[in-house]
Design an enzyme around this catalytic site. Structure first.
Site, PDB file in Angstrom:
ATOM      1  N   ASP A  15      13.358   3.640   8.592  1.00 49.09           N
ATOM      2  CA  ASP A  15      14.128   4.425   7.784  1.00 49.09           C
ATOM      3  C   ASP A  15      13.301   4.910   6.550  1.00 49.09           C
ATOM      4  O   ASP A  15      13.367   6.296   6.205  1.00 49.09           O
ATOM      5  CB  ASP A  15      15.166   3.555   7.153  1.00 49.09           C
ATOM      6  CG  ASP A  15      16.215   3.139   8.522  1.00 49.09           C
ATOM      7  OD1 ASP A  15      16.321   4.161   9.417  1.00 49.09           O
ATOM      8  OD2 ASP A  15      17.368   2.359   8.212  1.00 49.09           O
ATOM      9  N   ARG A  96      19.609  -6.452  -4.954  1.00 47.87           N
ATOM     10  CA  ARG A  96      19.813  -4.956  -5.250  1.00 47.87           C
ATOM     11  C   ARG A  96      19.748  -4.545  -6.673  1.00 47.87           C
ATOM     12  O   ARG A  96      19.099  -3.601  -7.218  1.00 47.87           O
ATOM     13  CB  ARG A  96      21.214  -4.389  -4.838  1.00 47.87           C
ATOM     14  CG  ARG A  96      21.220  -4.519  -3.257  1.00 47.87           C
ATOM     15  CD  ARG A  96      19.983  -4.090  -2.560  1.00 47.87           C
ATOM     16  NE  ARG A  96      20.049  -4.208  -1.166  1.00 47.87           N
ATOM     17  CZ  ARG A  96      19.179  -4.619  -0.256  1.00 47.87           C
ATOM     18  NH1 ARG A  96      17.930  -5.107  -0.924  1.00 47.87           N
ATOM     19  NH2 ARG A  96      19.345  -4.697   1.044  1.00 47.87           N
ATOM     20  N   ASP A 125      25.319  -1.922   0.413  1.00 48.16           N
ATOM     21  CA  ASP A 125      23.950  -1.887  -0.547  1.00 48.16           C
ATOM     22  C   ASP A 125      23.971  -0.467  -1.263  1.00 48.16           C
ATOM     23  O   ASP A 125      23.189  -0.177  -2.380  1.00 48.16           O
ATOM     24  CB  ASP A 125      22.815  -2.068   0.185  1.00 48.16           C
ATOM     25  CG  ASP A 125      22.599  -3.605   0.633  1.00 48.16           C
ATOM     26  OD1 ASP A 125      22.993  -4.252  -0.371  1.00 48.16           O
ATOM     27  OD2 ASP A 125      22.048  -3.982   1.751  1.00 48.16           O
ATOM     28  N   SER A 177      19.947  -5.967  12.180  1.00 41.69           N
ATOM     29  CA  SER A 177      19.619  -5.137  10.675  1.00 41.69           C
ATOM     30  C   SER A 177      19.550  -6.641   9.828  1.00 41.69           C
ATOM     31  O   SER A 177      20.479  -7.360   9.731  1.00 41.69           O
ATOM     32  CB  SER A 177      20.539  -4.194  10.283  1.00 41.69           C
ATOM     33  OG  SER A 177      20.561  -4.106   8.823  1.00 41.69           O
TER      34      SER A 177
HETATM   35  N1  ARG Z   1      26.741  -7.928   4.197  1.00 39.55           N
HETATM   36  C1  ARG Z   1      25.693  -8.337   3.350  1.00 39.55           C
HETATM   37  C2  ARG Z   1      26.097  -7.894   1.957  1.00 39.55           C
HETATM   38  O1  ARG Z   1      26.676  -6.888   1.865  1.00 39.55           O
HETATM   39  C3  ARG Z   1      24.181  -8.230   3.741  1.00 39.55           C
HETATM   40  C4  ARG Z   1      23.705  -6.810   3.648  1.00 39.55           C
HETATM   41  C5  ARG Z   1      22.452  -6.895   4.265  1.00 39.55           C
HETATM   42  N2  ARG Z   1      21.568  -5.510   4.569  1.00 39.55           N
HETATM   43  C6  ARG Z   1      21.310  -5.157   5.321  1.00 39.55           C
HETATM   44  N3  ARG Z   1      20.448  -4.172   5.296  1.00 39.55           N
HETATM   45  N4  ARG Z   1      21.304  -5.823   6.660  1.00 39.55           N
HETATM   46  O2  ARG Z   1      25.537  -8.101   1.008  1.00 39.55           O
END
Ligand code: ARG
Length: 410
Positions: A15, A96, A125, A177
């Site tokens: 990506d 983040r 995110d 992912s």
């Molecule tokens: N669901 C979790 C959160 O919102 C994990 C997100 C993980 N991101 C990913 N690109 N897999 O904090």
């Protein structure tokens, strides 16, 4: 004329590699890639840097963010015993804002007008990056290529990459992912999207299958100073080193897996699997010390704050004034949180087996049923009379009035 610049949060995956080229071709920008070392699994960040430059980034900065992550983010997360929806210790939600901080600093350093990230339009995110960047510098413009472009599947992206000479990452495409850092690992998608499917054993890398964990228990003592872990079994270590060691100890004992349905900000429920051995064990131990050292009303109030803090941070409000004010409260509560907690790991469990502190509010004389008892039991009768008085008056009234639908009327 020199081109405008964009700072891109770069991971080295497909990506964000496509993002580099896309930002050049579609937006006519010079790309500065930032790669964050946050304690994730990787095959060498120098390789990742090379790929960014090969793809056409004019600069790639590899920043080791681990100490700042531990000392400025994970101290606060532990003070809040933060677990979103009482389960998920906010792994990605914590990294983040940290990465955003570096992105904004880099934008300032290079005079970049834009910041870009590779998040999709469906997740949390994107919100966390953008709210953080906006709070840190409201004048920066954000670009989210994955939300804009027309590449819907991985194959579309591969085709686009090939056509535009983007070196495709050699790592085999994973069916999940994944996002990971010091505080744990998040695994989504693939077969996990059916909530009834058992998590395949191979999704986990930080934790041993509890059924295959050692037959002997492991017991350790964690020392806390003002709420922050500072030693394991008496050996002093940085908080960062402690988190790494706890991941190893708890993980090898099969502790720290979570399988949950969670409520994303954008209104979608999703099935998520996590492993956070170190984080969850430290939170257990930290809670045990608080149970002993925090005054009752402070503890009661703190539980509300913890819940709100976790929700706020999950929702991308790390740099908000409310979160800042909550941190001030939490930090006050940690001042006397110095002491030792013993915990035991055994085949997927983590149990507190002891605690001691000079700031303990546990009073043996008051608690004991033995001869050493100093508690004034005569005071109990009067206390109960007054404590129950309001309900008693109410019950008497309803009885005289013949009201029959209350809980008091037999
Ligand atoms: N669901 C979790 C959160 O919102 C994990 C997100 C993980 N991101 C990913 N690109 N897999 O904090």
């Amino acid at each position: 004329m020199a081109k405008d610049k964009v700072v891109l949060a770069y991971s080295g995956g497909l990506d964000t590699s496509v993002c580099i080229k896309w930002l050049q071709l579609e937006k006519d920008l010079d790309v500065i890639a930032v790669v964050g070392e946050v304690g994730q699994e990787h095959e060498g960040l120098e390789e990742v840097k090379k790929r960014a430059l090969q793809t056409g980034a004019i600069e790639c900065i590899v920043a080791d963010m681990r100490d700042v992550f531990a000392d400025e983010y994970l101290t606060k997360a532990l003070a809040a015993n933060a677990q979103f929806e009482n389960k998920y210790p906010l792994v990605s939600a914590l990294s983040r804002p940290l990465i955003s901080q570096y992105l904004v600093d880099t934008a300032h350093k290079f005079g970049a007008k834009y910041i870009a990230h590779g998040c999709t339009g469906k997740g949390n995110d994107q919100v966390r990056f953008e709210t953080s960047i906006q709070a840190l510098d409201p004048s920066i413009e954000i670009i989210a290529p994955v939300r804009e472009w027309d590449l819907h599947t991985r194959d579309d992206e591969m085709d686009w990459a090939e056509k535009h000479g983007v070196p495709v990452p050699t790592t085999k495409s994973k069916p999940y992912s994944i996002d990971d850092n010091l505080w744990g690992r998040a695994i989504e998608c693939g077969v996990l999207e059916d909530p009834m499917n058992r998590p395949p054993l191979d999704i986990y890398t930080m934790t041993t299958d509890p059924e295959k964990a050692p037959d002997e228990a492991t017991e350790i003592e964690i020392t806390f100073k003002e709420g922050v872990p500072c030693a394991i079994d008496g050996e002093e270590m940085s908080y960062l080193a402690i988190i790494e060691k706890m991941n190893q100890i708890a993980g090898s004992n099969g502790y720290g897996r979570i399988d949950m349905i969670e409520n994303r900000m954008i209104g979608v429920k999703s099935r998520e699997c996590y492993e956070a051995p170190g984080a969850l064990a430290l939170i257990e131990a930290h809670r045990a010390l608080e149970d002993m050292c925090l005054e009752r009303e402070v503890l009661r109030y703190k539980l509300h704050i913890e819940h709100d803090w976790a929700t706020l941070v999950y929702n991308g409000q790390w740099f908000s004034p409310l979160k800042h004010a909550m941190d001030a409260f939490l930090s006050t509560t940690q001042k006397c949180l110095t002491g030792v907690v013993r915990i035991k790991f055994y085949k997927g469990s983590c149990t507190v087996t002891g605690r001691r502190s000079d700031f303990s509010l546990y009073d043996y004389g008051l608690a004991t049923y033995d001869a050493a008892d100093t508690f004034n039991r005569d005071a109990a009768k009067g206390f109960i009379d007054l404590y129950g008085l309001s309900n008693k008056v109410w019950a008497q009234n309803r009885r005289t009035q013949g009201v029959t639908d209350g809980p008091h009327v037999g």
